[in-house]
Structures are given as C-alpha cells and as structure tokens.
Design a protein around this motif. Structure first.
Motif, PDB file in Angstrom:
ATOM      1  N   ARG A 146       9.135  25.229   1.560  1.00 21.36           N
ATOM      2  CA  ARG A 146       8.515  24.159   2.349  1.00 21.36           C
ATOM      3  C   ARG A 146       7.369  24.697   3.193  1.00 21.36           C
ATOM      4  N   ASP A 147       7.571  25.882   3.793  1.00 25.87           N
ATOM      5  CA  ASP A 147       6.512  26.462   4.629  1.00 25.87           C
ATOM      6  C   ASP A 147       5.284  26.815   3.801  1.00 25.87           C
ATOM      7  N   GLU A 148       5.501  27.353   2.595  1.00 27.70           N
ATOM      8  CA  GLU A 148       4.361  27.728   1.751  1.00 27.70           C
ATOM      9  C   GLU A 148       3.627  26.489   1.242  1.00 27.70           C
ATOM     10  N   LEU A 149       4.381  25.438   0.923  1.00 26.54           N
ATOM     11  CA  LEU A 149       3.748  24.186   0.506  1.00 26.54           C
ATOM     12  C   LEU A 149       2.955  23.550   1.645  1.00 26.54           C
ATOM     13  N   LEU A 150       3.474  23.654   2.867  1.00 27.77           N
ATOM     14  CA  LEU A 150       2.764  23.116   4.025  1.00 27.77           C
ATOM     15  C   LEU A 150       1.450  23.853   4.227  1.00 27.77           C
ATOM     16  N   GLN A 151       1.469  25.171   4.127  1.00 28.72           N
ATOM     17  CA  GLN A 151       0.240  25.939   4.259  1.00 28.72           C
ATOM     18  C   GLN A 151      -0.756  25.572   3.157  1.00 28.72           C
ATOM     19  N   TYR A 152      -0.247  25.318   1.962  1.00 27.74           N
ATOM     20  CA  TYR A 152      -1.126  24.928   0.860  1.00 27.74           C
ATOM     21  C   TYR A 152      -1.761  23.564   1.133  1.00 27.74           C
ATOM     22  N   ARG A 153      -0.970  22.600   1.640  1.00 23.77           N
ATOM     23  CA  ARG A 153      -1.521  21.272   1.939  1.00 23.77           C
ATOM     24  C   ARG A 153      -2.586  21.352   3.021  1.00 23.77           C
ATOM     25  N   ARG A 154      -2.334  22.183   4.010  1.00 19.72           N
ATOM     26  CA  ARG A 154      -3.325  22.342   5.081  1.00 19.72           C
ATOM     27  C   ARG A 154      -4.618  22.950   4.554  1.00 19.72           C
ATOM     28  N   LYS A 155      -4.494  23.958   3.687  1.00 21.22           N
ATOM     29  CA  LYS A 155      -5.685  24.567   3.096  1.00 21.22           C
ATOM     30  C   LYS A 155      -6.394  23.582   2.166  1.00 21.22           C
ATOM     31  N   MET A 156      -5.622  22.781   1.430  1.00 22.93           N
ATOM     32  CA  MET A 156      -6.199  21.823   0.494  1.00 22.93           C
ATOM     33  C   MET A 156      -7.052  20.799   1.234  1.00 22.93           C
ATOM     34  N   ILE A 157      -6.560  20.310   2.375  1.00 21.91           N
ATOM     35  CA  ILE A 157      -7.308  19.311   3.136  1.00 21.91           C
ATOM     36  C   ILE A 157      -8.466  19.951   3.892  1.00 21.91           C
ATOM     37  N   GLY A 158      -8.194  21.081   4.565  1.00 16.11           N
ATOM     38  CA  GLY A 158      -9.223  21.708   5.396  1.00 16.11           C
ATOM     39  C   GLY A 158     -10.361  22.335   4.614  1.00 16.11           C
ATOM     40  N   LYS A 159     -10.110  22.720   3.348  1.00 19.19           N
ATOM     41  CA  LYS A 159     -11.140  23.395   2.565  1.00 19.19           C
ATOM     42  C   LYS A 159     -11.551  22.595   1.333  1.00 19.19           C
ATOM     43  N   ASN A 208       0.842  -1.195   0.000  1.00 15.84           N
ATOM     44  CA  ASN A 208       0.000   0.000   0.000  1.00 15.84           C
ATOM     45  C   ASN A 208       0.878   1.245   0.000  1.00 15.84           C
ATOM     46  N   PHE A 209       0.986   1.864  -1.155  1.00 13.04           N
ATOM     47  CA  PHE A 209       1.763   3.096  -1.261  1.00 13.04           C
ATOM     48  C   PHE A 209       1.301   3.870  -2.492  1.00 13.04           C
ATOM     49  N   GLY A 210       1.619   5.157  -2.497  1.00 14.59           N
ATOM     50  CA  GLY A 210       1.291   6.002  -3.632  1.00 14.59           C
ATOM     51  C   GLY A 210       2.385   7.029  -3.841  1.00 14.59           C
ATOM     52  N   THR A 211       2.567   7.447  -5.061  1.00  9.41           N
ATOM     53  CA  THR A 211       3.623   8.395  -5.377  1.00  9.41           C
ATOM     54  C   THR A 211       3.356   9.033  -6.730  1.00  9.41           C
ATOM     55  N   LEU A 212       4.196  10.004  -7.072  1.00 12.73           N
ATOM     56  CA  LEU A 212       4.238  10.578  -8.408  1.00 12.73           C
ATOM     57  C   LEU A 212       5.572  10.206  -9.030  1.00 12.73           C
ATOM     58  N   ILE A 228      -8.892  10.985  -5.046  1.00 12.43           N
ATOM     59  CA  ILE A 228      -8.454  11.826  -3.934  1.00 12.43           C
ATOM     60  C   ILE A 228      -7.000  11.556  -3.576  1.00 12.43           C
ATOM     61  N   THR A 229      -6.556  10.293  -3.629  1.00 14.27           N
ATOM     62  CA  THR A 229      -5.156   9.996  -3.319  1.00 14.27           C
ATOM     63  C   THR A 229      -4.232  10.523  -4.420  1.00 14.27           C
ATOM     64  N   GLY A 230      -4.702  10.483  -5.671  1.00 14.80           N
ATOM     65  CA  GLY A 230      -3.918  11.035  -6.758  1.00 14.80           C
ATOM     66  C   GLY A 230      -3.794  12.550  -6.663  1.00 14.80           C
ATOM     67  N   ARG A 231      -4.888  13.219  -6.329  1.00 17.87           N
ATOM     68  CA  ARG A 231      -4.870  14.678  -6.189  1.00 17.87           C
ATOM     69  C   ARG A 231      -3.960  15.116  -5.059  1.00 17.87           C
ATOM     70  N   PHE A 232      -3.899  14.332  -3.991  1.00 17.23           N
ATOM     71  CA  PHE A 232      -3.087  14.691  -2.831  1.00 17.23           C
ATOM     72  C   PHE A 232      -1.618  14.857  -3.216  1.00 17.23           C
ATOM     73  N   SER A 233      -1.151  14.076  -4.178  1.00 13.06           N
ATOM     74  CA  SER A 233       0.234  14.204  -4.638  1.00 13.06           C
ATOM     75  C   SER A 233       0.354  15.182  -5.804  1.00 13.06           C
ATOM     76  N   ARG A 234      -0.565  15.086  -6.762  1.00 15.86           N
ATOM     77  CA  ARG A 234      -0.449  15.875  -7.989  1.00 15.86           C
ATOM     78  C   ARG A 234      -0.616  17.372  -7.733  1.00 15.86           C
ATOM     79  N   GLU A 235      -1.596  17.751  -6.897  1.00 12.19           N
ATOM     80  CA  GLU A 235      -1.848  19.161  -6.654  1.00 12.19           C
ATOM     81  C   GLU A 235      -0.688  19.823  -5.913  1.00 12.19           C
ATOM     82  N   VAL A 236      -0.028  19.060  -5.035  1.00 11.86           N
ATOM     83  CA  VAL A 236       1.120  19.616  -4.317  1.00 11.86           C
ATOM     84  C   VAL A 236       2.258  19.906  -5.285  1.00 11.86           C
ATOM     85  N   LEU A 237       2.488  19.007  -6.232  1.00 12.47           N
ATOM     86  CA  LEU A 237       3.540  19.234  -7.229  1.00 12.47           C
ATOM     87  C   LEU A 237       3.236  20.461  -8.082  1.00 12.47           C
TER      88      LEU A 237
END
Length: 330
Positions: free
Chosen positions: A101-114, A13-17, A68-77
C-alpha cells in the motif's frame, strides 16, 4: 467480475476498473493478468460513468477527460501487478500488505505530481488552441478549458491520499489559463441538472422507481461509431420504459406548474400579507407586491424540461415547453 480502484462522486458520476475472468483462448490483443493455477486470465476494463463529462462542452476535452480518468485507475493496477510479481506475492489479497500500500501510494503521488502534470499541461494547451479556433465559428455556453480542469480535479480529489499533489497540480493548471486558484471562476459546481419523475413503472418486471430524467449515459461505441442513448431503461431487467407515458406525464407536469404560477397569490413585500385588492399597484402600507413563484424559478424548470425533450427527442414536450418559455420572454 470484480471492481478495483472505485472512484465515486455520486450515483451518476463514478469510475472503476472491472476485473473479468476469461478463457485464455478468447483473449487476443487485450491487456490481461495471467493466473498461474488456472486456464483463465483476468481482463481489466475501464468503466467511465462520469455524467459530468457530457457538460464539458468540447469533444477534445471530453476525450482527454476520459483518457486521464481511465489512466488514473489502470496505471495503478499495472503497478500493483508489477510489485506483486517482483515480490512474488500471489492473488489480489496482497493489497492488504502495508508495504504494498505504501509503495502504491508513492507511485500515485509521483504519477500525479510528475506524469499527469506534464500530460495535463499539454492537454490544456491543445484544448485552448482548439477552443480559440472553434470560438470564431460558433459560441459556447461554457468555457470548455475551465470546465475540463475543474472536472478532472474533482475526480482526482476523490483520492484523499494524494490531496497535496492534486492541490499543486490544480494551482498550476489554473495559472496556465490565467485564473486565480480561489477565483469564483475556479470553483466547481455540479453541472448535472436533476429532474426526478416519481413512480416510473416497468411493464416487464412490474417494479416502480424514481427516475432522474436528466441523467445522460455516456455514448455507446459499436463498430467504431458512437450511438447516443435517447431512452430510459429499467435498472433491474433492462426493459425500455414507456417513453410515450413519460412524455404524457411531463406535459401534465408543465400544465400543473403553469396553472400554479398563474393562480399564485400576490403578497406585500414588507408585511408578507396576501393582496386583497388586485387592481392596486401598491399594498396598504405603500410597499411593492411580490410573487410567491418568481418568473426565473418557473422558467428554469421549464428550460430543464425543454433540454430533456431535445436530448430524448420528445417532440410534443419540446413544442409545449418552447411555447411556454416564449411567453416568459415577451
């Protein structure tokens, strides 16, 4: 070829780009990353190798899980490339820049929370509707709505930097289907069974390895049609293993297990001593007898082998396991 945003639960069980370089002339409608100093471009491809997806129980839920698992990796890239272009960073090594890294972290948090919160709320509602319609026609071994929520949350929780947002989302989705967050129904257990066959020999590269026969690769897509992989292949050279030999070994394993079950000792449930009088209903101290191998444990492994036989179309093994399991039910 390189990997980006690797999420790892276990070896099944793993996922990647994957980031693969190709010639610009070979690229048509795919999303690609242009390299200024080369005639090649980088093509990101989502790898969804989540075996747990096969146990969700609904085709619609599986598709939403894959998306959703694909978007989690693709949108961050995509966000990283956007930031790098804006700040005139060059190359993937800029991932080590603290500001990035800090800006990407904020983006991931917004992506999940919103974004994910809105998308998953709608997805759960559609899966519930689909489940209610299909439930009237045939039964399900599991609840695909609950399994979908738990599976998605397990994947998102692998990114520990967004733990708070995932926890809030998890609580919201369970509340949507009327399940308490800490209920036993909300606790995830790995649904993937394991049956390891030792020393499986490859006739091509002459290597042997222990093979998990329960691992179900995701369906392959060719020309728009899905093809189920029913056989096993060597990880080193890709040669198909001898299915007839594997089936023969599994049938021998069933026979050994049944012989061990039938010839096991009967023990006193109080003193744990082996019974010496086989016609007595009670032990010398008046306690009931017990078995070393209970019927539930023996039949559980047989059901796993029967499922393997069905999945991989092993007719002889299916006949043997079905017949033995029928004797447990009588």
């Amino acid at each position: 070829e390189f990997h980006y945003h690797f999420l790892f639960l276990d070896e099944y069980n793993f996922g990647t780009l994957t980031l693969e370089r190709r010639d610009k002339n070979e690229v048509e409608d795919e999303y690609w990353i242009e390299e200024e100093t080369s005639e090649t471009v980088v093509i990101p491809s989502v790898v969804t190798a989540w075996s747990i997806m096969n146990y969700i129980g609904s085709d619609m839920a599986k598709e939403y899980f894959r998306i959703i698992t694909g978007r989690f990796s693709r949108e961050v890239l995509k966000k990283q490339i956007e930031i790098q272009s804006r700040d005139e960073h060059e190359g993937m090594m800029s991932i080590y820049c603290k500001e990035l890294r800090d800006e990407l972290l904020q983006y991931r948090r917004k992506m999940i929370g919103k974004h994910f919160a809105t998308y998953l709320t709608r997805a759960v509602a559609e899966i519930v509707k689909d489940f209610n319609q299909q439930h009237s026609h045939h039964s399900f071994d599991t609840n695909p709505v609950l399994e979908f929520i738990k599976a998605v949350m397990v994947v998102l929780e692998l990114d520990q930097e967004v733990d708070t947002e995932v926890h809030v989302l998890k609580r919201s989705l369970f509340a949507q289907v009327g399940i308490a967050e800490y209920s036993s129904l909300a606790q995830w257990e790995n649904p993937c069974p394991t049956f390891i066959l030792p020393d499986v020999f490859c006739s091509e590269c002459r290597e042997t390895r222990d093979l998990n026969l329960c691992y179900m690769p995701t369906s392959l897509e060719e020309d728009g049609a899905k093809h189920k992989q029913i056989h096993w292949f060597c990880d080193d050279c890709g040669t198909e293993y001898d299915t007839i030999d594997i089936e023969r070994r599994l049938i021998q394993h069933v026979h050994r297990r049944i012989m061990r079950y039938q010839m096991q000792d009967i023990r006193c449930s109080k003193t744990n001593r082996v019974a010496t009088s086989f016609l007595s209903r009670f032990s010398a101290c008046g306690a009931d007898f017990k078995l070393d191998i209970v019927p539930e444990a023996a039949s559980s492994e047989l059901r796993t082998l029967r499922d393997i036989a069905r999945q991989h179309e092993l007719e002889d093994l299916l006949e043997v396991t079905t017949g033995v399991l029928a004797s447990f039910q009588n």
